[in-house]
Enzyme design. Structure first.
Site, short mmCIF file in Angstrom:
data_model
loop_
_atom_site.label_atom_id
_atom_site.label_comp_id
_atom_site.label_asym_id
_atom_site.label_seq_id
_atom_site.Cartn_x
_atom_site.Cartn_y
_atom_site.Cartn_z
N GLN A 171 -53.71 -46.83 -1.58
CA GLN A 171 -55.03 -45.79 -1.15
C GLN A 171 -55.36 -46.00 0.44
OE1 GLN A 171 -57.82 -47.26 -3.37
NE2 GLN A 171 -57.81 -46.01 -4.64
N ASP A 215 -53.54 -43.66 2.78
CA ASP A 215 -54.19 -42.30 2.78
C ASP A 215 -55.03 -41.38 3.34
OD1 ASP A 215 -54.67 -39.91 1.42
OD2 ASP A 215 -55.73 -40.63 -0.78
N SER A 252 -56.43 -38.86 2.17
CA SER A 252 -58.43 -38.20 2.28
C SER A 252 -59.47 -39.56 3.56
CB SER A 252 -57.77 -39.82 0.68
OG SER A 252 -58.34 -39.20 0.01
N TYR A 281 -55.58 -33.17 -7.75
CA TYR A 281 -55.01 -32.44 -7.20
C TYR A 281 -55.49 -31.79 -8.79
CZ TYR A 281 -53.36 -33.67 -2.70
OH TYR A 281 -53.40 -34.28 -1.91
N ARG A 333 -51.64 -40.88 -4.32
CA ARG A 333 -52.56 -40.72 -4.28
C ARG A 333 -52.27 -42.10 -5.90
NH1 ARG A 333 -56.72 -36.01 -3.25
NH2 ARG A 333 -56.11 -36.43 -0.72
#
Length: 322
Positions: free
Chosen positions: A81, A84, A87, A180, A76
């Site tokens: 992005q 990902d 996500s 996280y 991440r």
């Protein structure tokens, strides 16, 4: 995660033959032993491979001479992005969780003023404010609910407030690496649960999304908290597949306990296959573009994204993408 579409003109035999000939195979869910056996030695597999929770998959790939790239292991970082997939699928899950809650709730989400009187808006608490949690807060707000968010990472409080939601302050924080939360100590978890038990009783809907990679989901909503909720309230547990954030969760099922509905739907993105698949395809394409060099499949082992998501294989040989 969304299930892979299947062509009506294909057959299992033809699909097996294609997999055996392909240099690169892309799929969604972790492969079965039979699927791994059909992959050619020296080929590469891209998909959700569960490297932390099902290490036997990586071992089978290794024994078969297959290089595996796990979509859930994409780091991440800003440069990754667009790749990902966790996500992108969490966005779908967070959105759909609110719709699931609204469907099961005995109360309106928005405030309504009618000839028979005014109906107060539902109160929604989201526990775990990552991508899924933020999407859940935004969706519940759009439906007119009064929203509150909580996370053990205090740095996300501003994101919660930016969505027009309130922040539930419990005095327990556990910021971790990679976006996280870290696992709480026993003492921290006990104190958090005590305070949450008191807070949860005041909400009509609780949506839980808290996950710790490679570990069982943390228990946030106790049986006592559910017992204190008003009849007709709803808990939607998005962590059911890893044990659940609610003590009374039954993974993959919807149950009623103490007149409270507790839903733990499995694979929510699959219930919105069009957009879930579209987003996942874009994630995979972005990763493949990083791995291609003049039309050749040539993952750079020194690239931090490729190094992070590769779970087997010391290096990838040059080959054309089939």
């Amino acid at each position: 995660m969304p299930s892979s579409p299947t062509s009506s003109t294909s057959s299992p035999e033809r699909t097996s033959a294609i997999r055996g000939q392909a240099d690169v195979v892309v799929k969604v869910n972790p492969p079965t032993p039979d699927e791994i056996g059909r992959l050619g030695s020296g080929s590469s597999l891209i998909g959700f491979l569960a490297p932390l929770t099902r290490p036997e998959i990586a071992e089978r790939l290794r024994r078969s001479g297959v290089t595996g790239f796990a979509m859930e292991a994409v780091p991440r970082i800003s440069r990754a992005q667009s790749m990902d997939a966790l996500s992108s699928q969490a966005n779908v899950a967070g959105y759909k969780a609110v719709l699931e809650a609204a469907e099961r709730s005995t109360r309106f989400f928005p405030m309504l003023t009618t000839a028979a009187g005014t109906v107060k808006p539902a109160t929604v608490l989201v526990l775990g404010v990552g991508v899924a949690g933020l999407q859940a807060l935004a969706t519940a707000k759009r439906l007119g609910a009064r929203t509150t968010g909580f996370d053990v990472r205090p740095e996300v409080a501003e994101q919660v407030r930016s969505l027009g939601a309130q922040w539930l302050e419990l005095g327990v924080e556990a910021s971790g690496e990679g976006g996280y939360a870290r696992a709480l100590t026993d003492a921290e978890q006990a104190e958090q649960q005590r305070r949450l038990t008191e807070a949860v009783a005041g909400f009509d809907v609780v949506i839980t999304t808290a996950l710790v990679p490679g570990r069982p989901a943390p228990r946030l909503v106790t049986a006592e908290a559910v017992r204190r909720m008003r009849p007709g309230s709803v808990v939607v547990d998005l962590a059911g597949e890893t044990g659940g954030n609610c003590e009374l969760t039954v993974p993959g099922e919807t149950v009623v306990r103490h007149d409270v509905t507790i839903a733990a739907p499995a694979n929510l993105p699959a219930t919105m296959p069009e957009h879930a698949s579209e987003l996942y395809a874009r994630n995979v394409l972005a990763l493949l573009e990083l791995m291609l060099n003049d039309g050749e499949f040539a993952p750079d082992p020194a690239d931090e994204i490729i190094a992070a998501c590769r779970v087997t294989g010391a290096s990838a040989e040059l080959s054309e993408v089939a």
